[in-house]
Motif scaffolding. Structure first.
Motif, PDB file in Angstrom:
ATOM      1  N   ALA A 113       0.827  -1.210   0.000  1.00  0.00           N
ATOM      2  CA  ALA A 113       0.000   0.000   0.000  1.00  0.00           C
ATOM      3  C   ALA A 113       0.860   1.257   0.000  1.00  0.00           C
ATOM      4  N   ASN A 114       1.945   1.245   0.783  1.00  0.00           N
ATOM      5  CA  ASN A 114       2.839   2.411   0.834  1.00  0.00           C
ATOM      6  C   ASN A 114       3.451   2.696  -0.538  1.00  0.00           C
ATOM      7  N   ILE A 115       3.806   1.630  -1.260  1.00  0.00           N
ATOM      8  CA  ILE A 115       4.385   1.809  -2.602  1.00  0.00           C
ATOM      9  C   ILE A 115       3.358   2.427  -3.544  1.00  0.00           C
ATOM     10  N   ILE A 116       2.114   1.956  -3.474  1.00  0.00           N
ATOM     11  CA  ILE A 116       1.065   2.540  -4.322  1.00  0.00           C
ATOM     12  C   ILE A 116       0.848   4.005  -3.968  1.00  0.00           C
ATOM     13  N   HIS A 117       0.840   4.313  -2.666  1.00  0.00           N
ATOM     14  CA  HIS A 117       0.700   5.711  -2.233  1.00  0.00           C
ATOM     15  C   HIS A 117       1.862   6.546  -2.774  1.00  0.00           C
ATOM     16  N   GLU A 158      -7.015  10.168 -14.499  1.00  0.00           N
ATOM     17  CA  GLU A 158      -6.630   9.906 -15.890  1.00  0.00           C
ATOM     18  C   GLU A 158      -5.289   9.174 -16.000  1.00  0.00           C
ATOM     19  N   ASP A 159      -4.442   9.305 -14.980  1.00  0.00           N
ATOM     20  CA  ASP A 159      -3.098   8.728 -15.040  1.00  0.00           C
ATOM     21  C   ASP A 159      -2.994   7.406 -14.298  1.00  0.00           C
ATOM     22  N   ALA A 160      -4.108   6.675 -14.198  1.00  0.00           N
ATOM     23  CA  ALA A 160      -4.112   5.411 -13.461  1.00  0.00           C
ATOM     24  C   ALA A 160      -3.084   4.434 -14.028  1.00  0.00           C
ATOM     25  N   ASP A 161      -2.940   4.392 -15.367  1.00  0.00           N
ATOM     26  CA  ASP A 161      -1.987   3.470 -15.989  1.00  0.00           C
ATOM     27  C   ASP A 161      -0.547   3.798 -15.586  1.00  0.00           C
ATOM     28  N   LYS A 162      -0.221   5.086 -15.502  1.00  0.00           N
ATOM     29  CA  LYS A 162       1.127   5.499 -15.104  1.00  0.00           C
ATOM     30  C   LYS A 162       1.408   5.086 -13.661  1.00  0.00           C
ATOM     31  N   ILE A 163       0.404   5.267 -12.800  1.00  0.00           N
ATOM     32  CA  ILE A 163       0.574   4.893 -11.397  1.00  0.00           C
ATOM     33  C   ILE A 163       0.766   3.384 -11.272  1.00  0.00           C
ATOM     34  N   GLN A 164      -0.042   2.633 -12.020  1.00  0.00           N
ATOM     35  CA  GLN A 164       0.047   1.178 -11.975  1.00  0.00           C
ATOM     36  C   GLN A 164       1.410   0.697 -12.491  1.00  0.00           C
ATOM     37  N   LYS A 165       1.898   1.308 -13.543  1.00  0.00           N
ATOM     38  CA  LYS A 165       3.216   0.962 -14.070  1.00  0.00           C
ATOM     39  C   LYS A 165       4.295   1.253 -13.040  1.00  0.00           C
ATOM     40  N   CYS A 166       4.117   2.333 -12.301  1.00  0.00           N
ATOM     41  CA  CYS A 166       5.076   2.725 -11.275  1.00  0.00           C
ATOM     42  C   CYS A 166       5.134   1.689 -10.160  1.00  0.00           C
ATOM     43  N   TYR A 167       3.977   1.335  -9.596  1.00  0.00           N
ATOM     44  CA  TYR A 167       4.004   0.424  -8.446  1.00  0.00           C
ATOM     45  C   TYR A 167       4.246  -1.028  -8.836  1.00  0.00           C
TER      46      TYR A 167
END
Length: 235
Positions: A113-117, A158-167
């Motif tokens: 969860a911390n990584i996603i945050h 709108e940037d959900a894909d970028k966040i998902q790629k990050c975590y």
């Protein structure tokens, strides 16, 4: 005393250079005075940088974010520039192969969860949306990825894909390591989660956690005229 033509020219050049230099200094001092005058006239100390050192599954972090941080932002968003540091009392280990391993106070699920945050607060640049996402996820982070997808839909991120790629990749772990280093550099050291700083100062934590708006207003008022929202709230 008779001066040659060449000497007179050199003297004139020196005089002209001195005059030009003096005019430049005079202009600089006048500009500086104007800048200082503007600083006095403008409301000083705005915004206050609120650093939130928290854990994604921490009940006290949840209470502060929902009851104080979000509530204060709703009342006076102009007072604060919020920095999020999700890490808390975790630890970081760099393995021999260079990979990163984390141990978190509330287990590996909190590390996830911390990584996603960490990823979402880096990717989302809009302050309002960033706080809405932090608040939404921290309300129910038991299954972090589910909470992330639910909150992105609820808030039209709108940037959900970028966040998902990050975590999902290495960068998310690198971000969490960075947050850990920042947390470890706190002075005095973190004793309670969340720890909240105001422009880098920890002040009296019990007061900040109880009434963030009041303590932010105190910081602002200590630097100049208090904004209307502070006087309206009776601070």
């Amino acid at each position: 005393m008779h001066l040659s033509g060449a000497t007179r020219i050199r003297v004139l050049v020196i005089i002209v250079c001195i005059v030009i230099f003096w005019l430049l200094i005079k202009q600089f001092l006048e500009n500086r005075a104007n800048e200082l005058g503007e600083i006095v006239i403008k409301p000083s100390g705005l915004p206050v940088v609120v650093g939130v050192y928290y854990e994604a599954l921490c009940p006290d972090s949840k209470h502060f974010v929902v009851k104080q941080l979000q509530a204060t932002h709703d009342i006076a968003p102009q007072l604060m520039d919020i920095e999020y540091i999700p890490y808390g009392k975790a630890s970081t280990t760099v393995k021999p192969d260079g990979s990163l391993q984390f141990d978190c106070q509330h287990g590996q699920i909190e590390c996830e969860a911390n990584i996603i945050h960490a990823c979402k607060v880096e990717v989302i640049t809009d302050p309002d949306l960033r706080l809405k996402m932090v608040t939404c996820m921290i309300r129910d982070n038991i299954v972090p990825k589910d909470a992330f997808h639910r909150c992105t839909k609820e808030n039209n991120v709108e940037d959900a894909d970028k966040i998902q790629k990050c975590y999902s990749g290495v960068h998310g772990k690198e971000l969490l390591k960075m947050h850990g280093e920042k947390t470890q550099s706190l002075r005095p050291r973190m004793e309670f989660v969340p720890t909240v700083t105001l422009d880098g100062g920890q002040y009296k934590q019990s007061l900040i956690l109880k009434n963030l708006l009041k303590e932010v207003c105190k910081v602002v008022a200590g630097r100049g005229p208090a904004p209307d929202v502070c006087t309206q709230e009776g601070f």
